[in-house]
Design an enzyme around this catalytic site. Structure first.
Site, PDB file in Angstrom:
ATOM      1  N   THR A 133       0.820  -1.223   0.000  1.00 15.12           N
ATOM      2  CA  THR A 133       0.000   0.000   0.000  1.00 15.12           C
ATOM      3  C   THR A 133       0.850   1.269   0.000  1.00 15.12           C
ATOM      4  O   THR A 133       0.461   2.264  -0.600  1.00 15.12           O
ATOM      5  CB  THR A 133      -0.904   0.097   1.249  1.00 15.12           C
ATOM      6  OG1 THR A 133      -0.186  -0.408   2.349  1.00 15.12           O
ATOM      7  CG2 THR A 133      -2.192  -0.653   1.073  1.00 15.12           C
ATOM      8  N   LEU A 404      -3.133  -7.994   3.891  1.00 13.36           N
ATOM      9  CA  LEU A 404      -1.696  -7.941   4.101  1.00 13.36           C
ATOM     10  C   LEU A 404      -1.048  -6.687   3.532  1.00 13.36           C
ATOM     11  O   LEU A 404       0.095  -6.725   3.094  1.00 13.36           O
ATOM     12  CB  LEU A 404      -1.043  -9.199   3.492  1.00 13.36           C
ATOM     13  CG  LEU A 404      -1.709 -10.526   3.883  1.00 13.36           C
ATOM     14  CD1 LEU A 404      -1.259 -11.652   2.986  1.00 13.36           C
ATOM     15  CD2 LEU A 404      -1.412 -10.866   5.340  1.00 13.36           C
ATOM     16  N   CYS A 405      -1.764  -5.580   3.544  1.00 11.32           N
ATOM     17  CA  CYS A 405      -1.218  -4.327   3.021  1.00 11.32           C
ATOM     18  C   CYS A 405      -0.782  -4.474   1.573  1.00 11.32           C
ATOM     19  O   CYS A 405       0.124  -3.780   1.129  1.00 11.32           O
ATOM     20  CB  CYS A 405      -0.022  -3.842   3.839  1.00 11.32           C
ATOM     21  SG  CYS A 405      -0.504  -3.029   5.342  1.00 11.32           S
ATOM     22  N   ASN A 406      -1.370  -5.405   0.878  1.00 13.94           N
ATOM     23  CA  ASN A 406      -0.971  -5.625  -0.505  1.00 13.94           C
ATOM     24  C   ASN A 406      -2.236  -5.736  -1.354  1.00 13.94           C
ATOM     25  O   ASN A 406      -2.629  -6.828  -1.751  1.00 13.94           O
ATOM     26  CB  ASN A 406      -0.102  -6.890  -0.603  1.00 13.94           C
ATOM     27  CG  ASN A 406       0.668  -6.947  -1.898  1.00 13.94           C
ATOM     28  OD1 ASN A 406       0.085  -6.770  -2.970  1.00 13.94           O
ATOM     29  ND2 ASN A 406       1.958  -7.187  -1.822  1.00 13.94           N
TER      30      ASN A 406
END
Ligand SMILES: *Cc1c(COP(=O)(O)O)cnc(C)c1O
Length: 841
Positions: A133, A404-406
């Site tokens: 992110t 997962l911040c992805n």
């Protein structure tokens, strides 16, 4: 599980990893830490060495003439060079800027590029779909447009096309371009081609820059900036991902590209040579080095100094990043192989692994030691990630779940398109919540990641965990229910109210009639504790010691008396008394009306108004005991409207299986996205929770059967862990005598109850649904210790559709609710020993 292969047994480090762990990572005792991609762990020697460094030196604020200041300046200069060398970066080619973390480095580059072009018309931004992110966010400041590259092919086509652009008349004429990508995906661990940096560098005409996000890669692999193929303009990373400490990041800048920062507007602290503050707005920026221009304010010099210890200890323990890469790669490959081959009894796969076709767990250059996956049961249904997390937490396994911040990686692997994601968002999905499966698809994944000190034992533990709980060994059969015995022999064994949410219960004394309201038993969950900083209501799940806060309802004196501390503890912790009356002039009313403030409190995302006791005596009573700044709050009257008879049609019994236990809080899942519902409440989702003694007995038998014999540990649990309001039990001798039948207990028969009547007046209750359980049942209510049971065994014996149920939610039926709530009639109360007559489907 097989023995480790010789490569592992021989070891990549000087010392066996098990031995090293025992000495350097005492916090790993009894836990299986599998979230190294979140952060790896620091060695004990690192902290000891750093602490010696601090205590034996005097470090002043850098950049002055004093000896202490000079010492700091020198150390920072040396460490900067040492870190560049760690990445094999030639200090003539690269400079290193200390920043807070990788994200801060990214932001610095983005802000500079925004102001860089001749006409300050912004820059164009391209990023790979597997970006964190922190990289994705750059698109918001890229005024000249942006593009997310969905595949490697797209990237390569774009690179090939770069050289074909007409050369700009002057380099600064052209809109600057920035291409960013992660050296390793923090979701799947895939390692992306580093040669792109070089290819872009060669193909570029004018202002095209590369930003390499090395934050995930450097945790378990060398980053060799001396490699002629690796020529990024900017590299960002966070040191805690390599060493576990310090919390500090770096932006490494290729000096040739340092001009990008020339037009940066802000200055602060040490980044200027002279500033005229009065009169003319003039300042001279430092021109010496890139880091001098960019490090605004006082450097985090203690953190930087810690890097010396970090580098030294890391080298002593592990030798090199290449060793770590081999060690962790071996573990990841083993786990990957094991997970891929897991099958249910019917041959269907257990794990859906998220991998890229261009990477392989046997090839360190394309794959790092991270595994992302989801689980399915033997019928192919997804298992919710948060259910796995709950059980993992009970087993001492630390892993990560979610997107997962992805966001790009998650969406593409999970097969979620924009429309679906927006629909999920509208339906209430938020980062970190329990919306695990929506529209038939998982909304996130599970992730395990290895670090330098991970061991073969970690792999074994994790595989055993999945095997034990998630591999179906035979067809899943709903537990058979015994046929109900005609003559009910159930009676109320005990009654319990929980005046303060999530705190200990108050047992209704034998022989005392207890009033039942629509909202539940009288005085049940009238109060709660809220965090003074966040306004959030506290839960035992997070603060187990709340189990030791014991309220006592003294109706004669009209007070709620609260004591704190273990029942067996000899120390008198003092007590507190609160008036039961809402308008008690002596204590509460004074506090509440004059001194109390209206404060909104967050429970599961909904804001409600509660009355807070602002008296310092009240708040310190609870804060001192729990060690958290909190205070007592009283819930406004009549907030328990969810089951009022005015809205019976809104919640048919069978659609409401997902309710939480008293004292925990409703899942965000069950309260959001249903705007037509009654205003929400600090209360639980149901008025009354009922459990059966026979079921607790059966559960304890299962626990005994499941636990390894010979451990000598009695894992049986007390009924109070379920925090029920009503415990019913069976009077076996009565039935036998009356009917001549001779049968045992009927565990779980309450699962087929639809309604019940209690007591001589036949007070009628509807069964509203089953109670969904979380790991809070593992908190021993006498000692506040967390245990493994009963959740482990519940997960094996009581899981239905991925969720774990125990006990039933009930509420007064509409017919019992007729008449004034305050009519005080005996008919609206129950007592211990009352007969219970259930009705069945
Ligand atoms: C951890 C990580 C980040 C963010 O690091 P911060 O320290 O939070 O700034 C960015 N990208 C990747 C690939 C990461 O793994």
């Amino acid at each position: 599980m097989e023995d480790p292969p010789p490569e592992y047994a021989n070891g990549y480090y000087d010392e066996a990893v098990e031995q090293l762990r025992e000495r350097e990572y005492p916090s790993l005792k009894d836990v299986t830490y599998l979230d190294h991609a979140g952060t790896t762990l620091y060695a004990k020697s690192l902290i000891e060495s750093f602490s010696r460094d601090l205590t034996s030196n005097l470090f002043g604020n850098p950049h002055s003439a004093s000896a202490s200041s000079q010492l700091t300046t020198n150390r920072v200069d040396d460490i900067r060079l040492r870190v560049l060398r760690f990445f094999n970066a030639d200090p003539d080619v690269y400079d290193l800027v200390f920043v807070a973390n990788a994200t801060a480095g990214i932001k610095l580059v983005a802000d500079a590029l925004r102001d860089y072009g001749e006409r300050r018309s912004g820059f164009w931004y391209g990023y790979h779909v597997e970006s964190h992110t922190s990289l994705v966010g750059v698109r918001e400041v890229a005024d000249a447009g942006n593009k997310c590259f969905m595949t490697d092919d797209e990237v390569e086509k774009w690179i090939a096309g770069l050289g074909e652009d007409a050369p700009p008349t002057s380099p600064e004429d052209e809109t600057p371009k920035l291409f960013a990508y992660p050296a390793q995906s923090n979701m799947t661990g895939r390692r992306l081609p580093l040669r792109w940096c070089k290819e872009i560098c060669q193909a570029r005409k004018g202002n095209c820059f590369t930003l390499l996000d090395a934050a995930a890669l450097i945790s378990t692999a060398p980053l060799d900036l001396g490699d002629p193929c690796l020529t990024p303009d900017f590299v960002v990373l966070s040191f805690y991902k390599i060493f576990g400490f310090p919390d500090l990041g770096a932006l490494i800048v290729r000096k040739d590209s340092g001009h990008v920062f020339r037009r940066r507007r802000y200055f602060g602290g040490g980044t200027v040579d002279m500033v005229i503050a009065l009169g003319t707005q003039w300042h001279a920026k430092k021109e010496v080095s890139i880091h001098d221009q960019l490090e605004d304010g006082t450097l985090p010099f203690h953190n930087i100094i810690a890097l010396d210890s970090a580098l030294e200890v890391h080298k002593r323990l592990y030798g090199s990043m290449a060793n770590i890469s081999s060690h962790t790669g071996l573990l990841a490959n083993e786990l990957f192989e094991r997970l891929s081959s897991l099958k249910h009894y019917n041959g269907s796969p257990v794990c859906q692994l998220y991998t890229s076709p261009s990477s392989s767990y046997t090839d360190r250059s394309t794959q790092g030691p991270i595994i992302a996956f989801n689980l399915r049961d033997s019928r192919g249904n997804w298992v919710g990630k948060s259910e796995v997390e709950k059980l993992a937490s009970v087993k001492g396994i630390h892993l990560r779940s979610g997107t997962l911040c992805n966001p790009g990686g998650a969406a593409s692997h999970l097969g979620l398109n924009d429309t679906e994601m927006l629909q999920n968002f509208s339906a209430g999905q938020r980062c970190g919540d329990e919306h695990d499966i929506m529209q038939g698809k998982p909304t996130g994944a599970l992730r395990v990641s290895f670090g330098a000190m991970s061991s073969w034992g970690d792999v074994t533990t994790f595989i055993n965990f999945i095997q034990e709980f998630y591999v179906d060994k035979g067809p899943v059969v709903a537990p058979a229910l015994s046929t109900p015995i005609a003559n009910s022999r159930f009676y109320v064994e005990s009654l319990c109210v929980y005046p303060i949410k999530s705190c200990a219960g108050f047992k209704v004394p034998q022989g005392m009639s207890w009033r039942v309201n629509r909202e539940g038993l009288a005085w049940d969950r009238e109060w709660c504790l809220i965090h003074q900083g966040t306004g959030v209501a506290l839960s035992q799940k997070r603060y187990p010691r709340m189990a030791l806060i014991r309220p006592y309802i003294d109706l004669d004196r009209g007070v709620l008396r609260v004591t704190c501390g273990g029942l067996l503890s000899s120390t008198e912790e003092g007590h507190l008394e609160i008036s039961l009356a809402r308008d008690d002039p002596e204590l509460v009313s004074a506090e509440m009306c004059q001194n109390s403030m209206q404060k909104s409190s967050t429970v599961c995302g909904d804001r409600v108004i509660v009355q807070v006791y602002s008296s310092p005596a009240v708040s310190s009573f609870f804060s001192d005991f729990l060690g958290i700044p909190c205070t007592l709050a009283r819930l406004p009257p009549q907030t328990f409207t969810r089951y009022s008879k005015a809205h019976p049609a809104e919640r048919p019994v069978h659609e409401r299986p997902d309710m939480s236990m008293p004292g925990s809080f409703p899942d965000a899942t069950s309260s959001r996205g249903k705007p037509q519902q009654n205003p929400i409440l600090l209360s639980n989702e149901s008025p009354i929770l009922l459990i059966s003694r026979s079921s607790v007995n059966r559960l304890n038998e299962s626990i005994k059967a499941n636990s390894k014999t010979g451990t000598g540990i009695n894992k049986a649990v007390a009924a109070d862990v379920f925090r029920a309001n009503i415990v019913v039990a069976e009077n076996l001798s009565a039935t036998t005598a009356a009917s001549g039948e001779c049968s045992g207990e009927q565990p779980y028969i309450e699962d087929s109850w639809t309604s019940l009547r209690i007591g001589p007046h036949g007070l009628e209750f509807d069964v509203l649904g089953s109670c969904r359980r979380c790991q809070m049942v593992c908190i021993d209510q006498l000692t506040a210790e967390r245990r493994e049971e009963p959740f482990s065994t519940l997960a094996k014996t009581r899981r239905i559709g991925g969720k774990i149920f125990f006990g039933r939610h009930i509420g007064l039926s509409s017919s019992s609710c007729t008449g004034d709530d305050d009519d005080g009639s005996e008919g609206r109360s129950i007592r211990v020993g009352d007969a219970v007559i259930p009705s069945y489907d």
